[in-house]
Write a protein that holds these residues in place. Structure first.
Motif, mmCIF file in Angstrom:
data_model
loop_
_atom_site.group_PDB
_atom_site.id
_atom_site.type_symbol
_atom_site.label_atom_id
_atom_site.label_comp_id
_atom_site.label_asym_id
_atom_site.label_seq_id
_atom_site.Cartn_x
_atom_site.Cartn_y
_atom_site.Cartn_z
ATOM 1 N N VAL A 17 0.830 -1.213 0.000
ATOM 2 C CA VAL A 17 0.000 0.000 0.000
ATOM 3 C C VAL A 17 0.863 1.261 0.000
ATOM 4 N N PHE A 18 2.049 1.216 0.604
ATOM 5 C CA PHE A 18 2.995 2.332 0.524
ATOM 6 C C PHE A 18 3.587 2.431 -0.876
ATOM 7 N N GLY A 19 4.061 1.279 -1.371
ATOM 8 C CA GLY A 19 4.720 1.260 -2.671
ATOM 9 C C GLY A 19 3.817 1.692 -3.803
ATOM 10 N N ALA A 20 2.511 1.383 -3.698
ATOM 11 C CA ALA A 20 1.568 1.781 -4.743
ATOM 12 C C ALA A 20 1.504 3.302 -4.868
ATOM 13 N N ILE A 21 1.591 4.008 -3.736
ATOM 14 C CA ILE A 21 1.590 5.473 -3.773
ATOM 15 C C ILE A 21 2.850 5.979 -4.466
ATOM 16 N N ALA A 22 3.995 5.369 -4.151
ATOM 17 C CA ALA A 22 5.251 5.777 -4.776
ATOM 18 C C ALA A 22 5.227 5.512 -6.279
ATOM 19 N N ARG A 23 4.703 4.353 -6.666
ATOM 20 C CA ARG A 23 4.651 4.026 -8.101
ATOM 21 C C ARG A 23 3.725 4.984 -8.845
ATOM 22 N N PHE A 24 2.609 5.357 -8.210
ATOM 23 C CA PHE A 24 1.721 6.351 -8.811
ATOM 24 C C PHE A 24 2.455 7.673 -8.983
ATOM 25 N N GLY A 25 3.246 8.051 -7.967
ATOM 26 C CA GLY A 25 4.006 9.293 -8.057
ATOM 27 C C GLY A 25 5.064 9.283 -9.136
ATOM 28 N N ASN A 26 5.453 8.091 -9.585
ATOM 29 C CA ASN A 26 6.416 7.970 -10.690
ATOM 30 C C ASN A 26 5.760 8.125 -12.052
ATOM 31 N N GLY A 27 4.424 8.194 -12.071
ATOM 32 C CA GLY A 27 3.710 8.298 -13.336
ATOM 33 C C GLY A 27 3.107 6.987 -13.807
ATOM 34 N N GLU A 28 3.145 5.962 -12.959
ATOM 35 C CA GLU A 28 2.517 4.692 -13.291
ATOM 36 C C GLU A 28 1.054 4.758 -12.839
ATOM 37 N N TRP A 29 0.220 5.324 -13.716
ATOM 38 C CA TRP A 29 -1.136 5.714 -13.341
ATOM 39 C C TRP A 29 -2.022 4.537 -12.963
ATOM 40 N N THR A 30 -1.724 3.347 -13.445
ATOM 41 C CA THR A 30 -2.591 2.209 -13.132
ATOM 42 C C THR A 30 -2.607 1.896 -11.633
ATOM 43 N N TYR A 31 -1.609 2.376 -10.893
ATOM 44 C CA TYR A 31 -1.556 2.075 -9.460
ATOM 45 C C TYR A 31 -2.630 2.803 -8.668
ATOM 46 N N ILE A 32 -3.347 3.746 -9.303
ATOM 47 C CA ILE A 32 -4.485 4.358 -8.618
ATOM 48 C C ILE A 32 -5.613 3.340 -8.469
ATOM 49 N N LEU A 33 -5.542 2.256 -9.248
ATOM 50 C CA LEU A 33 -6.556 1.201 -9.130
ATOM 51 C C LEU A 33 -6.307 0.306 -7.915
ATOM 52 N N THR A 34 -5.124 0.375 -7.333
ATOM 53 C CA THR A 34 -4.847 -0.437 -6.140
ATOM 54 C C THR A 34 -5.765 -0.062 -4.984
ATOM 55 N N PRO A 35 -5.952 1.232 -4.660
ATOM 56 C CA PRO A 35 -6.938 1.568 -3.627
ATOM 57 C C PRO A 35 -8.359 1.157 -4.000
ATOM 58 N N VAL A 36 -8.703 1.237 -5.285
ATOM 59 C CA VAL A 36 -10.035 0.804 -5.716
ATOM 60 C C VAL A 36 -10.217 -0.686 -5.436
ATOM 61 N N GLY A 37 -9.215 -1.480 -5.811
ATOM 62 C CA GLY A 37 -9.266 -2.905 -5.533
ATOM 63 C C GLY A 37 -9.282 -3.178 -4.035
#
Length: 319
Positions: free
Chosen positions: A98-118
């Motif tokens: 859950v921490f790493g997903a925020i970092a990956r989103f901040g890198n521009g990997e937009w699909t990681y915004i779906l991790t909170p949805v899931g």
């Protein structure tokens, strides 16, 4: 909560997002470092961040903080292990916790915004009557909170030393640049996360997006706009951190990445309710308070991720 406190909380959430981008908080990355590089720098950084959180909790308690804000412990059961395995499997599938997903989103990997949805969808599944709520709270407070004042002074002295020792070789004329470079090194940034986490806990109470989504799943409605704004500040801070660290590389969205983030997030959501607690809560509150369920869950999660990464590496080897 007054306006000033909330604005301060927004600033801390953005700072935490910025630090998540620079820090060593992703459990998947920590496991991978142990397996591939035979070192545990990230793991040690996370454990040290939990000690900083402990120092903050003890300090707040000594200053008369609200005891109701102290995170609760839960009785260890078979569901603790099942939940931790689901949490670890979800993180491994997603490629980030859950921490790493925020970092990956901040890198521009937009699909990681779906991790909170899931994650939210996974919480809804566990809320169904078929499974129900099985976790039982421990009624007694943590033994750590009954520690004498000397323990607080010892931790405070150690924290003071940890701040000053890295700056011992910095020249006075280079003090600001030295502080900046040391502060945003991965290990130090992880400690900033711990400090910001404690500040947010005492300004607004339980605020993390995993707790927010778990609450929404139980209420059936999306309430509490303040925590949603804090989550937005966390995301903006992560993007800001990615941009300033020159890691911001927008990645094209693919169906496979969407399915991985959504499915992995759902597994993490299910696991977090069964434990209960996501890896952010386990590391930053459960473990420093010496709750047995948190230590068992984190160890199980760590082992599950390690098995998954090893198995994937084995299957990807050429015949």
């Amino acid at each position: 909560m007054n306006v000033f406190h909330f604005l301060l909380a927004l600033g801390l959430a953005a700072l935490m997002g910025f630090a998540v981008q620079r820090g060593a908080t992703c459990t998947v990355a920590a496991v991978d470092e142990v397996l591939t590089k035979r070192r545990a720098h990230r793991l040690l950084a996370m454990l040290e961040a939990s000690i900083w959180v402990l120092g903050g909790l003890l300090l707040a308690q000594a200053m008369g903080g609200d005891a109701n804000l102290m995170p609760a412990g839960y009785v260890v059961s078979g569901w603790t292990i099942v939940g931790a395995m689901l949490l670890g499997l979800g993180a491994a599938v997603t490629g980030a916790c859950v921490f790493g997903a925020i970092a990956r989103f901040g890198n521009g990997e937009w699909t990681y915004i779906l991790t909170p949805v899931g994650f939210y969808l996974g919480c809804l599944v566990v809320r169904l009557p078929v499974i129900g709520a099985m976790a039982q709270r421990v009624q007694e407070p943590s033994v750590v909170l009954a520690a004498p004042v000397g323990v607080l002074l010892l931790i405070a002295g150690w924290m003071f030393w940890r701040v000053l020792w890295p700056l011992r070789l910095v020249r006075p004329t280079e003090l600001w640049s030295g502080i900046h470079s040391k502060l945003w090194a991965p290990h130090a940034a992880t400690l900033v996360i711990g400090v910001a986490f404690v500040g947010l806990l005492y300004l607004v109470g339980p605020w993390t997006y995993t707790e927010m989504l778990a609450d929404w799943s139980s209420r059936g409605v999306m309430t509490d706009a303040s925590r949603l704004l804090l989550f937005a500040a966390l995301l903006l801070g992560a993007v800001w951190g990615g941009w300033t660290a020159q890691r911001f590389r927008p990645v094209a969205v693919s169906w496979a990445a969407c399915a991985r983030c959504l499915g992995g997030g759902a597994l993490m959501g299910m696991g977090s309710l069964l434990i209960p607690g996501g890896n952010d809560g386990l590391i930053l509150t459960g473990m420093p308070l010496l709750w047995p369920h948190a230590w068992l869950a984190f160890a199980t999660m760590f082992a599950t991720i390690a098995v998954f990464l090893k198995l994937r590496s084995f299957l990807q080897r050429p015949l």
